[in-house]
Design a protein around this motif. Structure first.
Motif, PDB file in Angstrom:
ATOM      1  N   LEU A 153      53.062  41.126  26.624  1.00 11.66           N
ATOM      2  CA  LEU A 153      51.987  41.511  25.666  1.00 11.66           C
ATOM      3  C   LEU A 153      52.295  41.488  24.293  1.00 11.66           C
ATOM      4  O   LEU A 153      51.173  40.859  23.282  1.00 11.66           O
ATOM      5  N   ARG A 154      53.518  41.521  23.962  1.00 10.66           N
ATOM      6  CA  ARG A 154      53.850  41.514  22.469  1.00 10.66           C
ATOM      7  C   ARG A 154      54.064  40.113  22.088  1.00 10.66           C
ATOM      8  O   ARG A 154      53.531  39.750  21.006  1.00 10.66           O
ATOM      9  N   LEU A 155      54.566  39.206  23.091  1.00 12.93           N
ATOM     10  CA  LEU A 155      54.653  37.758  22.742  1.00 12.93           C
ATOM     11  C   LEU A 155      53.182  37.188  22.726  1.00 12.93           C
ATOM     12  O   LEU A 155      53.036  36.249  21.701  1.00 12.93           O
ATOM     13  N   ALA A 156      52.353  37.500  23.473  1.00 15.57           N
ATOM     14  CA  ALA A 156      50.994  37.212  23.452  1.00 15.57           C
ATOM     15  C   ALA A 156      50.386  37.483  22.141  1.00 15.57           C
ATOM     16  O   ALA A 156      49.812  36.407  21.393  1.00 15.57           O
ATOM     17  N   GLU A 157      50.750  38.573  21.577  1.00 12.30           N
ATOM     18  CA  GLU A 157      50.023  39.053  20.275  1.00 12.30           C
ATOM     19  C   GLU A 157      50.734  38.269  19.209  1.00 12.30           C
ATOM     20  O   GLU A 157      49.930  37.877  18.221  1.00 12.30           O
ATOM     21  N   LYS A 158      52.033  37.998  19.329  1.00 13.10           N
ATOM     22  CA  LYS A 158      52.714  37.330  18.155  1.00 13.10           C
ATOM     23  C   LYS A 158      52.191  35.907  18.078  1.00 13.10           C
ATOM     24  O   LYS A 158      52.262  35.548  17.006  1.00 13.10           O
ATOM     25  N   TYR A 159      52.168  35.168  19.253  1.00  8.32           N
ATOM     26  CA  TYR A 159      51.890  33.850  18.956  1.00  8.32           C
ATOM     27  C   TYR A 159      50.311  33.585  19.420  1.00  8.32           C
ATOM     28  O   TYR A 159      49.826  32.666  19.523  1.00  8.32           O
ATOM     29  N   GLN A 160      49.464  34.561  19.252  1.00 12.41           N
ATOM     30  CA  GLN A 160      47.989  34.345  19.406  1.00 12.41           C
ATOM     31  C   GLN A 160      47.478  33.865  20.669  1.00 12.41           C
ATOM     32  O   GLN A 160      46.872  32.864  20.627  1.00 12.41           O
ATOM     33  N   LEU A 161      48.301  34.424  21.710  1.00 15.59           N
ATOM     34  CA  LEU A 161      47.755  33.856  23.107  1.00 15.59           C
ATOM     35  C   LEU A 161      46.937  34.727  24.013  1.00 15.59           C
ATOM     36  O   LEU A 161      47.102  35.868  23.502  1.00 15.59           O
ATOM     37  N   LEU A 162      45.899  34.274  24.760  1.00 17.32           N
ATOM     38  CA  LEU A 162      45.220  35.220  25.441  1.00 17.32           C
ATOM     39  C   LEU A 162      46.172  35.538  26.717  1.00 17.32           C
ATOM     40  O   LEU A 162      47.364  35.081  26.992  1.00 17.32           O
ATOM     41  N   VAL A 163      45.625  36.621  27.484  1.00 15.05           N
ATOM     42  CA  VAL A 163      46.333  37.122  28.461  1.00 15.05           C
ATOM     43  C   VAL A 163      45.627  37.097  29.864  1.00 15.05           C
ATOM     44  O   VAL A 163      44.444  37.021  29.773  1.00 15.05           O
ATOM     45  N   THR A 164      46.115  36.821  30.895  1.00 12.92           N
ATOM     46  CA  THR A 164      45.575  37.046  32.158  1.00 12.92           C
ATOM     47  C   THR A 164      46.492  37.743  33.022  1.00 12.92           C
ATOM     48  O   THR A 164      47.634  38.327  32.774  1.00 12.92           O
ATOM     49  N   GLY A 165      45.982  38.048  34.324  1.00 14.67           N
ATOM     50  CA  GLY A 165      46.962  38.723  35.365  1.00 14.67           C
ATOM     51  C   GLY A 165      46.454  38.382  36.900  1.00 14.67           C
ATOM     52  O   GLY A 165      45.302  38.187  37.075  1.00 14.67           O
ATOM     53  N   GLY A 166      47.491  38.699  37.741  1.00 15.11           N
ATOM     54  CA  GLY A 166      47.143  38.382  38.978  1.00 15.11           C
ATOM     55  C   GLY A 166      48.314  38.877  39.998  1.00 15.11           C
ATOM     56  O   GLY A 166      49.450  39.314  39.329  1.00 15.11           O
ATOM     57  N   SER A 167      47.982  38.989  41.108  1.00 18.94           N
ATOM     58  CA  SER A 167      48.779  39.492  42.114  1.00 18.94           C
ATOM     59  C   SER A 167      49.951  38.290  42.613  1.00 18.94           C
ATOM     60  O   SER A 167      51.086  38.469  43.033  1.00 18.94           O
ATOM     61  N   ASP A 168      49.414  37.163  42.689  1.00 13.04           N
ATOM     62  CA  ASP A 168      50.183  35.877  43.361  1.00 13.04           C
ATOM     63  C   ASP A 168      50.274  36.147  44.969  1.00 13.04           C
ATOM     64  O   ASP A 168      51.204  35.929  45.408  1.00 13.04           O
ATOM     65  N   PHE A 169      49.034  36.558  45.311  1.00 18.15           N
ATOM     66  CA  PHE A 169      48.990  36.875  46.653  1.00 18.15           C
ATOM     67  C   PHE A 169      49.042  35.467  47.547  1.00 18.15           C
ATOM     68  O   PHE A 169      48.269  34.512  47.110  1.00 18.15           O
ATOM     69  N   HIS A 170      49.820  35.456  48.693  1.00 22.37           N
ATOM     70  CA  HIS A 170      49.866  34.561  49.603  1.00 22.37           C
ATOM     71  C   HIS A 170      49.676  34.872  51.094  1.00 22.37           C
ATOM     72  O   HIS A 170      49.722  34.151  51.985  1.00 22.37           O
ATOM     73  N   GLY A 171      49.292  36.140  51.396  1.00 26.53           N
ATOM     74  CA  GLY A 171      49.359  36.432  52.625  1.00 26.53           C
ATOM     75  C   GLY A 171      50.627  36.732  53.432  1.00 26.53           C
ATOM     76  O   GLY A 171      51.419  37.184  52.650  1.00 26.53           O
ATOM     77  N   ASP A 172      50.659  36.462  54.498  1.00 20.72           N
ATOM     78  CA  ASP A 172      51.946  36.740  55.369  1.00 20.72           C
ATOM     79  C   ASP A 172      53.046  35.848  54.765  1.00 20.72           C
ATOM     80  O   ASP A 172      54.037  36.408  55.323  1.00 20.72           O
ATOM     81  N   ASN A 173      52.794  34.918  54.005  1.00 19.00           N
ATOM     82  CA  ASN A 173      53.997  34.409  53.449  1.00 19.00           C
ATOM     83  C   ASN A 173      54.592  34.840  52.398  1.00 19.00           C
ATOM     84  O   ASN A 173      55.923  34.597  51.919  1.00 19.00           O
ATOM     85  N   LYS A 174      54.061  35.943  51.906  1.00 23.27           N
ATOM     86  CA  LYS A 174      54.685  36.855  50.884  1.00 23.27           C
ATOM     87  C   LYS A 174      53.804  38.334  51.297  1.00 23.27           C
ATOM     88  O   LYS A 174      53.408  38.877  50.615  1.00 23.27           O
TER      89      LYS A 174
END
Length: 283
Positions: free
Chosen positions: A233-254
């Motif tokens: 979050l600090r890097l996003a703020e410093k370089y004026q970047l947007l943020v997103t988020g996710g689980s990286d869900f793969h089902g039974d493979n993870k």
């Protein structure tokens, strides 16, 4: 409303079909979902139709592998037009490159005394899947060559393992430009998992990608500690970047990565996502 903006289906290396994934997301109470299969948008249309049927919002996405200056990374394209002609053409080329890579991996496995064919892999994979290492790993498990999928990667398929073959990819600059041309925003996926060179830091990598036009970073991710999250979050703020988020869900493979678990063991609050990203959501 809550969100999960990093998920995979049977179109790449997930174990739920696009419709099954959306149904599971609805049951989890998610209001916004992105499907980000590896190097393909084959599952997007089905997933979007299912999401709209449930009254959910949806972001068409893709996860692109990139290699070259400033280094190997995965980039998420979110809010893309999956029918954009240059994107479709490029993804078709990547799919063919993946097919050739699969043949080379299988040849290396054969040379190591592991009897396996591409036909066996295709037969065991979900219909329409963009075949890759997880599908080869599944055959190794089914034939008793390994005791679990983790062993398949550790012994044979992981980077630098015995049967590993380098993947043909776009450069980071090419991947970022492709996402922009398709109308999307480009985010650095799971920066905490980057393999950095000795002279690099997370900040130097993010700074270099930002100079290429990167829009944001995945500052919220299923395996991050509070310290990881705060750093990105600090890097996003410093370089004026947007943020997103996710689980990286793969089902039974993870199996240790549940759908919708993005931050503090919960789905991501929609209020933490930037307006330019939300504006691209359908529904």
């Amino acid at each position: 409303m809550t969100a999960d903006l990093h998920t995979h289906t049977t179109a790449s290396d997930g174990t739920l079909t696009p419709t099954e994934l959306v149904t599971a997301a609805h049951q989890c109470g998610l209001g916004l979902l992105a499907v980000t299969d590896h190097d393909t948008t084959a599952g997007v249309a089905e997933a979007q139709a299912a999401a709209l049927g449930y009254g959910m919002q949806f972001l068409a996405g893709v996860e692109l592998s990139a290699e070259g200056a400033p280094g190997k990374c995965h980039l998420l394209g979110l809010g893309i037009d999956p029918h954009h002609a240059p994107l479709v053409t490029t993804l078709a080329t990547l799919s063919e490159n993946r097919r050739q890579r699969n043949l080379k991996i299988i040849a290396r496995l054969n040379a190591l005394g592991v009897a396996i064919t591409l036909e066996e892999v295709i037969a065991l994979a979900p219909r329409g899947a963009n075949i890759g290492r997880p599908h080869i790993a599944a055959v190794l498990l089914a034939k008793g060559v390994v005791t679990d999928l983790r062993e398949a990667f550790t012994r044979y398929l992981a980077d630098d393992a015995a049967a590993y073959v380098e993947k043909a990819t776009l450069s980071p600059a090419e991947a970022i430009a492709l996402v922009h041309e398709a109308g999307g925003l480009c985010f650095l996926a799971h920066p905490g998992l980057l393999k950095l060179a000795a002279h690099e830091t997370h900040e130097s990598r993010v700074r270099a990608l930002a100079a290429l036009g990167l829009d944001g970073i995945e500052a919220y991710y299923s395996s991050y500690s509070p310290a990881d999250e705060a750093r990105f979050l600090r890097l996003a703020e410093k370089y004026q970047l947007l943020v997103t988020g996710g689980s990286d869900f793969h089902g039974d493979n993870k199996p240790d990565v549940p759908l919708g678990i993005v931050r503090d063991g919960k789905p991501l609050a929609r209020t933490l996502l930037p307006g330019p990203l939300l504006a691209r959501a359908v529904g």
